[in-house]
Design a protein around this motif. Structure first.
Motif, mmCIF file in Angstrom:
data_model
loop_
_atom_site.group_PDB
_atom_site.id
_atom_site.type_symbol
_atom_site.label_atom_id
_atom_site.label_comp_id
_atom_site.label_asym_id
_atom_site.label_seq_id
_atom_site.Cartn_x
_atom_site.Cartn_y
_atom_site.Cartn_z
ATOM 1 N N ASP A 1 73.064 2.133 -65.275
ATOM 2 C CA ASP A 1 74.216 2.610 -66.026
ATOM 3 C C ASP A 1 73.840 3.886 -66.767
ATOM 4 O OD1 ASP A 1 76.051 2.464 -68.709
ATOM 5 O OD2 ASP A 1 77.062 1.566 -66.991
ATOM 6 N N ILE A 2 74.695 4.896 -66.674
ATOM 7 C CA ILE A 2 74.421 6.187 -67.289
ATOM 8 C C ILE A 2 74.376 6.088 -68.811
ATOM 9 C CG2 ILE A 2 75.417 8.464 -67.709
ATOM 10 C CD1 ILE A 2 76.329 8.495 -64.845
ATOM 11 N N LEU A 3 75.362 5.436 -69.392
ATOM 12 C CA LEU A 3 75.449 5.388 -70.846
ATOM 13 C C LEU A 3 74.329 4.556 -71.462
ATOM 14 C CD1 LEU A 3 79.298 5.125 -71.429
ATOM 15 C CD2 LEU A 3 77.850 7.137 -71.203
ATOM 16 N N LYS A 4 73.758 3.636 -70.714
ATOM 17 C CA LYS A 4 72.587 2.908 -71.196
ATOM 18 C C LYS A 4 71.316 3.737 -71.021
ATOM 19 C CE LYS A 4 74.649 -0.833 -72.486
ATOM 20 N NZ LYS A 4 74.716 -1.175 -73.920
ATOM 21 N N ALA A 5 71.273 4.520 -69.967
ATOM 22 C CA ALA A 5 70.068 5.314 -69.696
ATOM 23 C C ALA A 5 69.861 6.405 -70.740
ATOM 24 C CB ALA A 5 70.159 5.931 -68.303
ATOM 25 N N ILE A 6 70.936 7.040 -71.207
ATOM 26 C CA ILE A 6 70.767 8.146 -72.153
ATOM 27 C C ILE A 6 70.315 7.657 -73.528
ATOM 28 C CG2 ILE A 6 72.450 9.580 -70.955
ATOM 29 C CD1 ILE A 6 74.451 8.903 -73.146
ATOM 30 N N THR A 7 70.491 6.372 -73.806
ATOM 31 C CA THR A 7 70.033 5.859 -75.109
ATOM 32 C C THR A 7 68.514 5.801 -75.202
ATOM 33 O OG1 THR A 7 70.199 3.564 -74.338
ATOM 34 C CG2 THR A 7 72.130 4.514 -75.427
ATOM 35 N N LEU A 8 67.819 6.028 -74.074
ATOM 36 C CA LEU A 8 66.357 6.094 -74.090
ATOM 37 C C LEU A 8 65.856 7.485 -74.468
ATOM 38 C CD1 LEU A 8 65.625 4.088 -70.791
ATOM 39 C CD2 LEU A 8 65.619 3.225 -73.141
ATOM 40 N N LEU A 9 66.770 8.451 -74.586
ATOM 41 C CA LEU A 9 66.389 9.810 -74.933
ATOM 42 C C LEU A 9 66.248 9.963 -76.446
ATOM 43 C CD1 LEU A 9 68.813 11.727 -72.533
ATOM 44 C CD2 LEU A 9 66.386 11.230 -72.173
ATOM 45 N N PRO A 10 65.436 10.906 -76.905
ATOM 46 C CA PRO A 10 65.272 11.098 -78.355
ATOM 47 C C PRO A 10 66.559 11.576 -79.011
ATOM 48 C CG PRO A 10 64.178 12.852 -77.108
ATOM 49 C CD PRO A 10 64.572 11.806 -76.122
ATOM 50 N N GLY A 11 66.833 11.035 -80.196
ATOM 51 C CA GLY A 11 68.016 11.424 -80.947
ATOM 52 C C GLY A 11 69.272 10.678 -80.582
ATOM 53 N N ILE A 12 69.179 9.739 -79.618
ATOM 54 C CA ILE A 12 70.352 8.986 -79.171
ATOM 55 C C ILE A 12 70.089 7.502 -79.375
ATOM 56 C CG2 ILE A 12 71.921 8.503 -77.260
ATOM 57 C CD1 ILE A 12 71.123 11.160 -76.045
ATOM 58 N N LYS A 13 71.027 6.823 -79.989
ATOM 59 C CA LYS A 13 70.880 5.403 -80.287
ATOM 60 C C LYS A 13 72.057 4.632 -79.718
ATOM 61 C CE LYS A 13 70.274 2.136 -84.116
ATOM 62 N NZ LYS A 13 70.233 1.976 -85.597
ATOM 63 N N SER A 14 71.761 3.457 -79.193
ATOM 64 C CA SER A 14 72.806 2.624 -78.621
ATOM 65 C C SER A 14 73.713 2.068 -79.717
ATOM 66 C CB SER A 14 72.188 1.477 -77.823
ATOM 67 O OG SER A 14 73.181 0.561 -77.416
ATOM 68 N N TYR B 1 75.301 6.678 -80.418
ATOM 69 C CA TYR B 1 75.262 7.547 -81.597
ATOM 70 C C TYR B 1 74.239 8.652 -81.354
ATOM 71 C CZ TYR B 1 77.589 3.572 -83.814
ATOM 72 O OH TYR B 1 78.457 2.565 -84.123
ATOM 73 N N VAL B 2 74.626 9.878 -81.596
ATOM 74 C CA VAL B 2 73.743 11.026 -81.415
ATOM 75 C C VAL B 2 73.517 11.686 -82.762
ATOM 76 C CG1 VAL B 2 73.399 13.229 -80.258
ATOM 77 C CG2 VAL B 2 74.584 11.362 -79.080
ATOM 78 N N ARG B 3 72.300 11.558 -83.257
ATOM 79 C CA ARG B 3 71.887 12.184 -84.524
ATOM 80 C C ARG B 3 72.842 11.855 -85.672
ATOM 81 N NH1 ARG B 3 69.861 18.042 -82.080
ATOM 82 N NH2 ARG B 3 67.925 17.237 -81.178
ATOM 83 N N GLY B 4 73.222 10.592 -85.748
ATOM 84 C CA GLY B 4 74.038 10.142 -86.857
ATOM 85 C C GLY B 4 75.530 10.224 -86.651
ATOM 86 N N GLY B 5 75.980 10.869 -85.577
ATOM 87 C CA GLY B 5 77.413 10.958 -85.326
ATOM 88 C C GLY B 5 77.962 9.660 -84.778
ATOM 89 N N GLY B 6 79.260 9.462 -84.886
ATOM 90 C CA GLY B 6 79.900 8.256 -84.395
ATOM 91 C C GLY B 6 80.205 8.321 -82.914
ATOM 92 N N PRO B 7 80.459 7.166 -82.278
ATOM 93 C CA PRO B 7 80.784 7.148 -80.839
ATOM 94 C C PRO B 7 82.025 7.963 -80.505
ATOM 95 C CG PRO B 7 80.235 4.946 -81.614
ATOM 96 C CD PRO B 7 80.335 5.803 -82.831
ATOM 97 N N ASP B 8 83.004 8.047 -81.453
ATOM 98 C CA ASP B 8 84.228 8.806 -81.183
ATOM 99 C C ASP B 8 84.023 10.310 -81.301
ATOM 100 O OD1 ASP B 8 83.739 8.532 -83.895
ATOM 101 O OD2 ASP B 8 85.870 8.725 -84.429
ATOM 102 N N GLN B 9 82.827 10.732 -81.736
ATOM 103 C CA GLN B 9 82.544 12.160 -81.868
ATOM 104 C C GLN B 9 81.797 12.721 -80.654
ATOM 105 O OE1 GLN B 9 80.405 12.088 -85.574
ATOM 106 N NE2 GLN B 9 82.260 12.404 -86.795
ATOM 107 N N ASN B 10 81.658 11.913 -79.599
ATOM 108 C CA ASN B 10 81.018 12.357 -78.369
ATOM 109 C C ASN B 10 82.079 12.721 -77.336
ATOM 110 O OD1 ASN B 10 78.367 11.637 -79.362
ATOM 111 N ND2 ASN B 10 78.909 9.501 -78.931
ATOM 112 N N LEU B 11 81.907 13.872 -76.707
ATOM 113 C CA LEU B 11 82.813 14.292 -75.639
ATOM 114 C C LEU B 11 82.190 13.884 -74.305
ATOM 115 C CD1 LEU B 11 85.277 15.819 -74.551
ATOM 116 C CD2 LEU B 11 83.894 17.916 -74.619
ATOM 117 N N ILE B 12 82.876 13.035 -73.551
ATOM 118 C CA ILE B 12 82.382 12.559 -72.255
ATOM 119 C C ILE B 12 83.280 13.129 -71.170
ATOM 120 C CG2 ILE B 12 81.887 10.542 -70.835
ATOM 121 C CD1 ILE B 12 81.478 8.957 -73.399
#
Length: 292
Positions: A143-156, A165-176
């Motif tokens: 799964d793509i969205l699970k894989a990117i959570t292994l990158l630095p600065g990204i939290k599931s 969550y990317v660097r403290g931002g909320g899930p609704d602040q991500n553009l997919i």
């Protein structure tokens, strides 16, 4: 001393050493210019033994009497095979000729290992679809969205959730985005899986900071997923069976070198797996999803 000398002389005249073996020796050279081939090999096929020629192209080996096949070889030269009858010491000077190989051009491409710290594009990471499928994921489903959570600065966003969550931002602040189309709801199966079929994904890029102006409207990050175009040279079929879903993909040329097709499908059978564990009032709900 005299007796020993006489025995040695008789043996030498016979041409056969005391251990019952004869010697095969000689120089391996280039047939075009007579240069010695340092490191060329001489091999006895029947005995499966061989030697390497020295700096002067000279080789020597011993074997019992018999009929043998000698093989002389050197990198970039044609192999010579010769049949001999070994009943005395033999000297052979094989001449090897060069062999030309016609090969297609090989182009090696790749990214430098320090590209992420020397590039002018800040906080941008690109991952191929094949790499995503090699990462460990929930229930064995890549799964793509699970894989990117292994990158630095990204939290599931939590287990069983496709939010991140990317660097403290909320899930609704991500553009997919998928091939420049905005995806507003990227989750399936109550958030356990995303809508992206990894068999159809070519690569993805995530930008965690310094977003370009054309990606306006979000504050945290940009996830851009690029889908495959389909192989226009050959037909490829792939698939997989997981604990909660199965998938299949097919791609190939419609007209070679000009057009291609790609079909990817996925379906869960979570409805069949959970039925024995549901209370009677929930029986027969048949909750599942499929995607093509």
């Amino acid at each position: 001393m005299l007796g020993c000398f006489s025995i040695y002389t008789a043996t030498a005249q016979n041409g056969k050493p005391g251990n019952g073996k004869f010697t095969i020796s000689g120089y391996i050279k280039d047939s075009s210019n007579g240069e010695s081939l340092t490191g060329a090999t001489a091999y006895i096929k029947e005995l499966k033994i061989g030697v390497r020629a020295n700096d002067y192209g000279y080789f020597v080996m011993s074997a019992p009497a018999g009929n043998y096949t000698l093989i002389f070889s050197f990198s970039g030269y044609r192999i010579i095979t010769q049949t001999i009858t070994l009943d005395k010491n033999i000297q052979i000077n094989p001449l090897l000729s060069m062999m030309s190989l016609q090969a297609q051009e090989i182009v090696v491409t790749g990214d430098r290992t320090d590209r992420n710290v020397k590039s002018t594009e800040m906080s941008r990471i690109e991952i191929s679809g094949e790499k995503v499928k090699s990462l460990p994921v929930i229930f064995g489903e890549p799964d793509i969205l699970k894989a990117i959570t292994l990158l630095p600065g990204i939290k599931s966003g939590g287990e069983g959730s496709t939010g991140f969550y990317v660097r403290g931002g909320g899930p609704d602040q991500n553009l997919i985005m998928m091939d420049e189309a905005v995806i507003y709801n990227p989750s399936h199966l109550l958030g356990f899986l995303s809508v992206f079929n990894t068999d159809a994904v070519r690569n993805l890029e995530i930008i965690k900071g310094g977003m370009p102006a054309n990606y306006g409207g979000r504050l945290s990050s940009i996830l851009n997923v690029n889908m495959k175009d389909g192989d226009n040279q050959k037909y490829i079929f792939s698939g997989g069976v997981g604990l909660i879903a199965s998938r299949f993909s097919a791609e190939g040329p419609i007209k070679k070198n000009k057009s291609s097709f790609l079909i990817a499908a996925r379906r869960t059978y979570i409805d069949a797996l959970v039925q024995p564990f549901l209370p009677s009032k929930y029986k027969g709900n048949g909750y599942y999803f499929f995607m093509t």
